[in-house]
Scaffold this motif. Structure first.
Motif, PDB file in Angstrom:
ATOM      1  N   SER A  94      44.636 117.794  46.114  1.00 34.57           N
ATOM      2  CA  SER A  94      45.049 116.998  47.275  1.00 34.57           C
ATOM      3  C   SER A  94      45.182 115.524  46.913  1.00 34.57           C
ATOM      4  O   SER A  94      46.109 114.842  47.372  1.00 34.57           O
ATOM      5  CB  SER A  94      44.034 117.169  48.410  1.00 34.57           C
ATOM      6  OG  SER A  94      44.003 118.502  48.864  1.00 34.57           O
ATOM      7  N   TYR A  95      44.284 115.033  46.104  1.00 32.80           N
ATOM      8  CA  TYR A  95      44.366 113.627  45.699  1.00 32.80           C
ATOM      9  C   TYR A  95      45.642 113.374  44.894  1.00 32.80           C
ATOM     10  O   TYR A  95      46.315 112.345  45.076  1.00 32.80           O
ATOM     11  CB  TYR A  95      43.141 113.241  44.864  1.00 32.80           C
ATOM     12  CG  TYR A  95      41.813 113.422  45.561  1.00 32.80           C
ATOM     13  CD1 TYR A  95      41.720 113.500  46.946  1.00 32.80           C
ATOM     14  CD2 TYR A  95      40.636 113.528  44.812  1.00 32.80           C
ATOM     15  CE1 TYR A  95      40.491 113.670  47.572  1.00 32.80           C
ATOM     16  CE2 TYR A  95      39.402 113.695  45.435  1.00 32.80           C
ATOM     17  CZ  TYR A  95      39.337 113.778  46.817  1.00 32.80           C
ATOM     18  OH  TYR A  95      38.122 113.957  47.427  1.00 32.80           O
ATOM     19  N   ALA A  96      45.993 114.313  44.020  1.00 25.02           N
ATOM     20  CA  ALA A  96      47.200 114.149  43.209  1.00 25.02           C
ATOM     21  C   ALA A  96      48.447 114.160  44.087  1.00 25.02           C
ATOM     22  O   ALA A  96      49.385 113.374  43.869  1.00 25.02           O
ATOM     23  CB  ALA A  96      47.273 115.253  42.150  1.00 25.02           C
ATOM     24  N   VAL A 124      43.762 119.446  52.888  1.00 25.80           N
ATOM     25  CA  VAL A 124      42.677 119.149  51.964  1.00 25.80           C
ATOM     26  C   VAL A 124      42.259 120.478  51.339  1.00 25.80           C
ATOM     27  O   VAL A 124      41.643 121.328  51.986  1.00 25.80           O
ATOM     28  CB  VAL A 124      41.499 118.465  52.687  1.00 25.80           C
ATOM     29  CG1 VAL A 124      40.339 118.258  51.718  1.00 25.80           C
ATOM     30  CG2 VAL A 124      41.959 117.137  53.274  1.00 25.80           C
ATOM     31  N   MET A 125      42.600 120.656  50.072  1.00 20.71           N
ATOM     32  CA  MET A 125      42.423 121.938  49.416  1.00 20.71           C
ATOM     33  C   MET A 125      41.022 122.055  48.825  1.00 20.71           C
ATOM     34  O   MET A 125      40.307 121.060  48.665  1.00 20.71           O
ATOM     35  CB  MET A 125      43.507 122.115  48.356  1.00 20.71           C
ATOM     36  CG  MET A 125      44.916 121.985  48.946  1.00 20.71           C
ATOM     37  SD  MET A 125      46.251 122.276  47.768  1.00 20.71           S
ATOM     38  CE  MET A 125      46.151 124.068  47.610  1.00 20.71           C
ATOM     39  N   ALA A 139      52.845 108.851  47.745  1.00 25.92           N
ATOM     40  CA  ALA A 139      52.876 107.380  47.804  1.00 25.92           C
ATOM     41  C   ALA A 139      53.852 106.829  46.765  1.00 25.92           C
ATOM     42  O   ALA A 139      54.645 105.926  47.062  1.00 25.92           O
ATOM     43  CB  ALA A 139      51.475 106.825  47.582  1.00 25.92           C
ATOM     44  N   ALA A 140      53.811 107.370  45.561  1.00 22.89           N
ATOM     45  CA  ALA A 140      54.698 106.898  44.499  1.00 22.89           C
ATOM     46  C   ALA A 140      56.165 107.146  44.832  1.00 22.89           C
ATOM     47  O   ALA A 140      57.050 106.376  44.416  1.00 22.89           O
ATOM     48  CB  ALA A 140      54.333 107.575  43.178  1.00 22.89           C
ATOM     49  N   THR A 196      53.314 123.530  41.680  1.00 25.79           N
ATOM     50  CA  THR A 196      53.609 124.406  40.543  1.00 25.79           C
ATOM     51  C   THR A 196      52.760 124.085  39.322  1.00 25.79           C
ATOM     52  O   THR A 196      52.466 124.962  38.517  1.00 25.79           O
ATOM     53  CB  THR A 196      55.093 124.294  40.160  1.00 25.79           C
ATOM     54  OG1 THR A 196      55.430 122.905  39.973  1.00 25.79           O
ATOM     55  CG2 THR A 196      55.977 124.876  41.238  1.00 25.79           C
ATOM     56  N   SER A 197      52.326 122.858  39.193  1.00 21.60           N
ATOM     57  CA  SER A 197      51.542 122.477  38.014  1.00 21.60           C
ATOM     58  C   SER A 197      50.065 122.811  38.155  1.00 21.60           C
ATOM     59  O   SER A 197      49.303 122.655  37.202  1.00 21.60           O
ATOM     60  CB  SER A 197      51.697 120.973  37.752  1.00 21.60           C
ATOM     61  OG  SER A 197      51.171 120.221  38.830  1.00 21.60           O
ATOM     62  N   THR A 198      49.659 123.300  39.337  1.00 21.93           N
ATOM     63  CA  THR A 198      48.232 123.536  39.549  1.00 21.93           C
ATOM     64  C   THR A 198      47.810 124.928  39.111  1.00 21.93           C
ATOM     65  O   THR A 198      46.616 125.212  39.020  1.00 21.93           O
ATOM     66  CB  THR A 198      47.868 123.349  41.040  1.00 21.93           C
ATOM     67  OG1 THR A 198      48.578 124.322  41.815  1.00 21.93           O
ATOM     68  CG2 THR A 198      48.245 121.964  41.512  1.00 21.93           C
ATOM     69  N   GLY A 199      48.752 125.804  38.872  1.00 18.13           N
ATOM     70  CA  GLY A 199      48.418 127.158  38.428  1.00 18.13           C
ATOM     71  C   GLY A 199      48.026 128.046  39.587  1.00 18.13           C
ATOM     72  O   GLY A 199      47.814 127.602  40.717  1.00 18.13           O
ATOM     73  N   GLY A 200      47.933 129.355  39.325  1.00 17.39           N
ATOM     74  CA  GLY A 200      47.552 130.317  40.351  1.00 17.39           C
ATOM     75  C   GLY A 200      48.764 130.953  41.004  1.00 17.39           C
ATOM     76  O   GLY A 200      49.869 130.399  41.001  1.00 17.39           O
TER      77      GLY A 200
END
Length: 407
Positions: free
Chosen positions: A171-173, A164-165, A179-180, A242-246
């Motif tokens: 985290s939700y994404a 849980v970040m 799940a997908a 990778t899509s979250t940046g940082g």
């Protein structure tokens, strides 16, 4: 004096009948891995073939490394009590765990930075797990994406370990993506409010990605194959983030959040369609609380000794937790498992499943995907042999009467 045996000149035909000469294996990797008979053998190969900072990151634990040492010692301090005169020509190692099957009573634990140990990384682990019919667990800090792990293990069971970040939406994404992709179990991890003090890493000047210093260059000279693989393959990164940046460091820091609470567990449970398991449980009281909340299972774990040193040893905690909540939910354990006999002992004391982390990574460092296959084969052979020597035909017949914890 009478001669006891009549002497004769050896005949070549008789010599060749008694001694079969083994054909040499020209494949160096296969020869190296086949010579490994234990997980400790794979560890020794891994240590020779991997730069010190990387090996120590995998092999080490927090502070004085007491939790890890105690966990391994707890398994060594087991006395088995075999039955006799039972006909057990074959044993059944299959089980069900968290709503699905596993061919063996162990699966692959989540590990971060896995492509650092070998460029095959999580792809090797997922492929080997699929081939063996056991579950594979991907870490939030994995270096292969959720979707690529699914591609590597399309028909097997994939589990996802969630941190849980600080940015909850990240985290939700990840939860929705797992799940997908058809991952069937989520490990909600609760033992990392802050990072443990891993002193080997600090002494080695270890960083992600690795930094080239005079010391690392000198240490790398006898291991050019590792650096060749590292420098000629895609950049090491947290593939699912990778899509979250940082930067890597910023993402690692954001994964540890001391504000995590039961409210977060409720939120994640509401969006996750599969089995929800809480990983990192270390007390009987918390086990009972989670059972009352109706989670599907728990993993007794001290994070491989990499967080709080002197934390409880999961194997020693297991019997009391099983006594209190074993009828209400499934219990798995990790930390310290280096032999299939450890897995059998844990099963006898009530664990429904076990997870192996370092044991798998030693194989990965020793030989990529083939090394992981070898680690799984070693553990499998040890599980089967131990069950046969105990004369127990199936996992369900293992009971606490088969095991004594000596200390």
């Amino acid at each position: 004096m009478t001669e006891l045996a009549k002497r004769q000149i050896p005949r070549p035909a008789e010599i060749f009948e008694l001694a079969k000469f083994k054909r040499p294996d020209l494949n160096a990797r296969r020869r190296r891995l086949n010579a490994a008979l234990t997980i400790h053998d794979l560890r020794a190969i891994a240590k020779r073939r991997t730069p010190r900072a990387v090996f120590d990151y995998t092999d080490g634990a927090a502070e004085g490394e007491l939790s890890l040492a105690r966990a391994r010692q707890a398994f060594e301090d087991v006395e088995f009590h075999p039955s006799i005169l039972r006909s057990v020509p074959e044993v059944d190692t299959s089980t069900t765990i968290f709503g699905g099957p596993s061919a063996l009573p162990f699966g692959i634990a989540p590990t971060g930075f896995t492509r650092l140990m070998h460029t095959d990384g999580e792809t090797a682990g997922a492929g080997a797990a699929g081939a063996a019919g056991i579950p594979f667990t991907l870490s939030t800090l994995g270096t292969t994406s959720i979707e690529d792990v699914k591609a590597a293990n399309p028909h097997g069971r994939n589990w996802f370990q969630l941190y849980v970040m600080r940015d909850r939406e990240v985290s939700y994404a990840l939860t929705r993506r797992a799940a997908a992709a058809g991952f069937d179990t989520l490990f909600f991890t609760v033992d990392t409010p802050v990072a443990g003090a891993r002193l080997r890493d600090k002494r080695n000047g270890f960083s992600i990605p690795p930094q080239l210093t005079p010391a690392t260059v000198v240490n790398a000279l006898p291991r050019p194959w590792w650096w060749w693989d590292f420098l000629t393959t895609p950049t090491l990164e947290f593939a699912s983030l990778t899509s979250t940046g940082g930067t890597v460091g910023e993402l690692l820091d954001s994964a540890m959040d001391p504000t995590i609470s039961f409210e977060d567990l409720t939120t994640i449970r509401g969006m996750w369609p599969g089995r929800l398991v809480v990983k990192g449980v270390q007390t009987v009281e918390d086990s009972k609380k989670l059972a009352d909340l109706g989670v599907d299972g728990i993993v007794l774990s001290n994070h491989g000794g990499r967080q709080l040193d002197r934390a409880p040893v999961p194997f020693r905690l297991l019997p009391e937790v099983v006594k209190e909540v074993g009828a209400d939910m499934e219990i798995a354990i990790d930390t310290g498992i280096m032999n299939g006999a450890d897995i059998v002992a844990a099963t006898a004391l009530g664990a429904r499943f076990t997870l192996v982390g370092r044991a798998y990574l030693y194989g990965l460092m020793a030989g990529g995907r083939e090394g992981v296959d070898r680690a799984v084969d070693i553990l499998t052979d040890q599980v089967v042999r131990t069950m046969k020597l105990l004369q127990v035909p199936c996992l369900e017949e293992l009971t606490p009467q088969h095991v004594t914890q000596l200390v």
